[in-house]
Design a protein around this motif. Structure first.
Motif, PDB file in Angstrom:
ATOM      1  N   MET A   1      42.807  27.103  43.138  1.00  0.00           N
ATOM      2  CA  MET A   1      42.615  28.550  42.996  1.00  0.00           C
ATOM      3  C   MET A   1      41.184  28.932  43.325  1.00  0.00           C
ATOM      4  SD  MET A   1      42.750  28.875  38.826  1.00  0.00           S
ATOM      5  CE  MET A   1      44.198  27.837  38.672  1.00  0.00           C
ATOM      6  N   GLN A   2      41.010  30.202  43.666  1.00  0.00           N
ATOM      7  CA  GLN A   2      39.667  30.726  43.962  1.00  0.00           C
ATOM      8  C   GLN A   2      39.396  31.860  42.992  1.00  0.00           C
ATOM      9  OE1 GLN A   2      38.941  31.757  48.092  1.00  0.00           O
ATOM     10  NE2 GLN A   2      37.481  33.321  47.500  1.00  0.00           N
ATOM     11  N   ILE A   3      38.315  31.746  42.240  1.00  0.00           N
ATOM     12  CA  ILE A   3      37.939  32.758  41.259  1.00  0.00           C
ATOM     13  C   ILE A   3      36.517  33.214  41.565  1.00  0.00           C
ATOM     14  CG2 ILE A   3      37.585  33.271  38.807  1.00  0.00           C
ATOM     15  CD1 ILE A   3      39.587  31.065  38.157  1.00  0.00           C
ATOM     16  N   GLY A   4      36.333  34.534  41.678  1.00  0.00           N
ATOM     17  CA  GLY A   4      35.011  35.060  41.987  1.00  0.00           C
ATOM     18  C   GLY A   4      34.702  36.305  41.165  1.00  0.00           C
ATOM     19  N   HIS A   5      33.414  36.540  40.879  1.00  0.00           N
ATOM     20  CA  HIS A   5      32.975  37.728  40.140  1.00  0.00           C
ATOM     21  C   HIS A   5      32.505  38.788  41.119  1.00  0.00           C
ATOM     22  CE1 HIS A   5      32.985  36.212  35.943  1.00  0.00           C
ATOM     23  NE2 HIS A   5      32.830  35.033  36.524  1.00  0.00           N
ATOM     24  N   SER A   6      32.689  40.051  40.738  1.00  0.00           N
ATOM     25  CA  SER A   6      32.167  41.144  41.549  1.00  0.00           C
ATOM     26  C   SER A   6      30.645  41.166  41.452  1.00  0.00           C
ATOM     27  CB  SER A   6      32.741  42.477  41.069  1.00  0.00           C
ATOM     28  OG  SER A   6      32.351  42.707  39.723  1.00  0.00           O
TER      29      SER A   6
END
Length: 419
Positions: A266-271
């Motif tokens: 999975m790919q998780i990123g913050h704004s």
């Protein structure tokens, strides 16, 4: 050229040598053939017995035969539901030395049916919806693996019962192509071919009088697109959640698990301002419940069967004295699961005489018995127990159901108990 058999297993050439390769496939004698229903094919296809195996033999030119053989092996390595490739036979010649076409040999998929055989009794719309579901899942799995089918249709698919639903298997990979990743255009082309092919096949059935009068062939052809699109979006869409709400990601993963898929990456990123979190499931593997059941029990089943058996397994484990989740001194789940297989699953299946099981595999039979227990318990207003359900199922249901796919394809629910 001498006869050559290129096989995946060193034991297969010896079994296949006894088949009459000096005859065109259309002229093979009945004593070597197995009378199983066949779908429509542009090639000559026959089922034959090779030792203890039942195999499908298809005549076609050498280059496409070898290519399809390799593609089917690739799909097998990727865990995609498809027929199992066994061998390619080249160098065939008749009694006068004239060359004959090579053949591709695959293992017969036990308990499966081509769609035309299923329409020998008119399928109700609810049953056809389940076929479209199964085909949509198969197409999504192929596309996630980077496989462009090039000829998705009912004719190129085999169907097996899967705990009240169906599982679809690719049976013809001749036009397929395997890529690292498919573009949107490649997927849309495959999907449009599926829509046109399915509508055409259903119109053909309509012309022969085999289609249910309430079924619109064009609408059902379009239905594969709708079901595919909904599933594809659920598996691949980007989700944006408020920061700190990481349980939303867990909920999304659980929803994918419920559909039968594992998120392997999975790919998780913050704004940029840190207010939101973006989640993208990068790699989605099908067969979540299959793998879980196989790991716990060693039983290899269809996905819906696995989900049903896991539910029964978990209910049974909760009744065991040594079941205490989190307690390091309690029995491990694998130990309890193997006890369930030994003390519950196998004795229950063995209680049904083999001659009454028909083509149902053990997992499907166990599912049917669980469903029958539910019906009887509802009628009695208390749990009647699995042993009683088996006795009633054997005495009152199996003698008139026969346990074959062709007898059961028109049933939207398991056969209710007799009054």
């Amino acid at each position: 050229m001498a006869l050559q058999i290129s096989a995946t297993n060193p034991e297969h050439p010896a079994l296949l040598l006894d088949l009459p390769w000096q005859l065109p496939l259309e002229q093979w004698p009945e004593q070597v053939l197995v009378p199983l229903p066949r779908g429509i094919s542009r090639h000559v296809v026959r089922y034959a017995r090779a030792g203890s195996e039942v195999v499908a033999v298809k005549e076609l030119a050498e280059r496409p035969a070898v290519r399809e053989f390799e593609l089917l092996r690739d799909l097998d390595r990727l865990g995609i539901p498809a027929v199992d490739p066994l061998a390619v036979v080249t160098g065939r010649a008749d009694g006068d030395g004239e060359p004959l076409e090579p053949v591709l040999i695959t293992r017969h998929l036990g308990g499966s049916m081509p769609y035309r055989s299923m329409f020998e009794t008119t399928l109700r719309p609810a049953t056809m919806h389940r076929l479209m579901d199964a085909l949509a899942v198969l197409l999504v799995r192929l596309h996630l693996a980077g496989f462009a089918w090039g000829d998705c249709s009912l004719s190129n698919t085999l169907f097996r019962r899967d705990a009240g639903a169906y599982a679809a298997y690719l049976v013809d990979a001749e036009t397929g192509e395997l890529h690292p990743r498919l573009s949107s255009g490649q997927r849309e082309y495959d999907l449009d071919l599926a829509r046109v092919n399915i509508s055409g096949e259903l119109l053909d059935l309509e012309a022969s009088g085999a289609l249910h009068p309430s079924v619109d062939a064009i609408e059902f052809g379009a239905e594969i697109c709708e079901r595919y699109t909904r599933l594809w979006e659920e598996l691949t869409r980007t989700s944006v959640y408020p920061a700190g709400k990481y349980h939303y990601i867990d909920r999304r993963v659980r929803r994918l698990n419920d559909l039968g898929f594992d998120v392997a990456e999975m790919q998780i990123g913050h704004s940029s301002n840190g207010d939101t979190v973006t989640f993208v499931p990068k790699v989605v593997d099908a067969g979540h419940h299959q793998r879980q059941l196989l790991r716990l029990t060693g039983l290899d089943t269809e996905e819906n069967q696995a989900r049903r058996l896991l539910t029964d397994l978990e209910s049974w484990m909760a009744t065991q004295d040594d079941y205490a989740p989190g307690d390091p001194l309690a029995a491990r789940p694998e130990v309890l699961a193997h006890r369930w297989v030994r003390d519950v699953f196998r004795p229950t299946v063995r209680a049904v005489p083999p001659e009454l099981r028909g083509s149902m595999d053990p997992a499907e039979l166990y599912h049917e018995l669980l469903e029958h227990r539910w019906y009887l318990s509802e009628r009695a207003q208390h749990d009647i127990g699995l042993d009683t359900a088996v006795e009633d199922y054997v005495a009152n249901i199996l003698p008139r159901v026969r346990g074959t796919l062709s007898d059961a394809v028109d049933e939207d629910t398991p056969t209710p108990p007799s009054a």
